[in-house]
Design a protein around this motif. Structure first.
Motif, PDB file in Angstrom:
ATOM      1  N   SER A  92     -57.756  54.077  19.599  1.00 48.32           N
ATOM      2  CA  SER A  92     -56.328  54.411  19.457  1.00 48.32           C
ATOM      3  C   SER A  92     -55.927  55.663  20.232  1.00 48.32           C
ATOM      4  O   SER A  92     -54.871  56.241  19.973  1.00 48.32           O
ATOM      5  N   LYS A 131     -59.841  52.064  29.753  1.00 48.93           N
ATOM      6  CA  LYS A 131     -58.636  51.605  29.065  1.00 48.93           C
ATOM      7  C   LYS A 131     -59.013  50.974  27.716  1.00 48.93           C
ATOM      8  O   LYS A 131     -58.383  51.238  26.691  1.00 48.93           O
ATOM      9  N   MET A 132     -60.072  50.161  27.720  1.00 46.92           N
ATOM     10  CA  MET A 132     -60.530  49.519  26.484  1.00 46.92           C
ATOM     11  C   MET A 132     -61.020  50.564  25.479  1.00 46.92           C
ATOM     12  O   MET A 132     -60.727  50.469  24.290  1.00 46.92           O
ATOM     13  N   ASP A 171     -55.058  55.639  23.224  1.00 50.44           N
ATOM     14  CA  ASP A 171     -53.950  55.280  24.106  1.00 50.44           C
ATOM     15  C   ASP A 171     -52.613  55.689  23.494  1.00 50.44           C
ATOM     16  O   ASP A 171     -51.608  55.773  24.191  1.00 50.44           O
ATOM     17  N   ARG A 172     -52.614  55.988  22.184  1.00 53.50           N
ATOM     18  CA  ARG A 172     -51.398  56.479  21.523  1.00 53.50           C
ATOM     19  C   ARG A 172     -51.306  58.004  21.572  1.00 53.50           C
ATOM     20  O   ARG A 172     -50.252  58.569  21.334  1.00 53.50           O
ATOM     21  N   GLU A 184     -58.059  52.122  23.893  1.00 56.85           N
ATOM     22  CA  GLU A 184     -57.405  51.214  22.950  1.00 56.85           C
ATOM     23  C   GLU A 184     -58.217  51.066  21.665  1.00 56.85           C
ATOM     24  O   GLU A 184     -57.654  51.072  20.563  1.00 56.85           O
TER      25      GLU A 184
END
Length: 108
Positions: free
Chosen positions: A86, A79-80, A88-89, A83
Motif C-alpha cells: 500500500s 510497482k507491485m 502506492d498510496r 501496491e
C-alpha cells in the motif's frame, strides 16, 4: 517562485547493501535546501524490503525538512511491491520523469 529540484537516481538493485548510501544521498540533498527531491527509478532493476524501508525513511527526512518527495519510472516489480504494501498510496509516483515535470513543475 522557482523550486529547487534535486534528483536521486539509484541504479541496479536497491537493497540492504545500497540502502545506507541512498539514505545518505537523500540527507545531503535535504541539507542543500532542495524543495523537491525526485527519486528516479529508471535504472533500478529490483528493490527489496530494505530498499522500501530506505524510501520510507527518506520520505520522513524530506517531509521533516519541509520539502516534497516524488518517485518516477518504476518497473513492474517495484510497482507491485508498492501496491502489495500500500505504499502506492503513500508515495506520489509518476510513470516517467516527463510526467513528473509536466504535472509538478508546470504548476509552480
Amino acid at each position: 517562485m522557482s523550486s529547487v529540484v534535486k534528483v536521486v537516481q539509484p541504479t541496479g538493485i536497491l537493497d540492504g547493501t545500497k540502502a545506507g548510501d541512498f539514505r545518505q544521498e537523500v540527507a545531503e540533498l535535504v541539507q542543500s535546501n532542495a524543495d523537491i527531491i525526485l527519486i528516479n527509478f529508471q535504472d533500478v532493476t529490483f528493490m527489496d524490503s530494505s530498499g522500501l524501508g530506505a524510501l520510507v525513511l527518506a520520505l520522513k527526512t524530506i517531509r521533516a525538512a519541509g520539502s516534497k518527495m516524488y518517485i518516477c519510472s518504476v518497473n513492474e516489480q517495484i510497482k507491485m511491491l508498492f501496491e502489495l504494501t500500500s505504499m502506492d498510496r503513500v508515495f506520489e509516483i509518476f510513470s516517467t520523469r516527463e510526467d513528473f515535470e509536466s504535472e509538478v513543475l508546470s504548476t509552480r
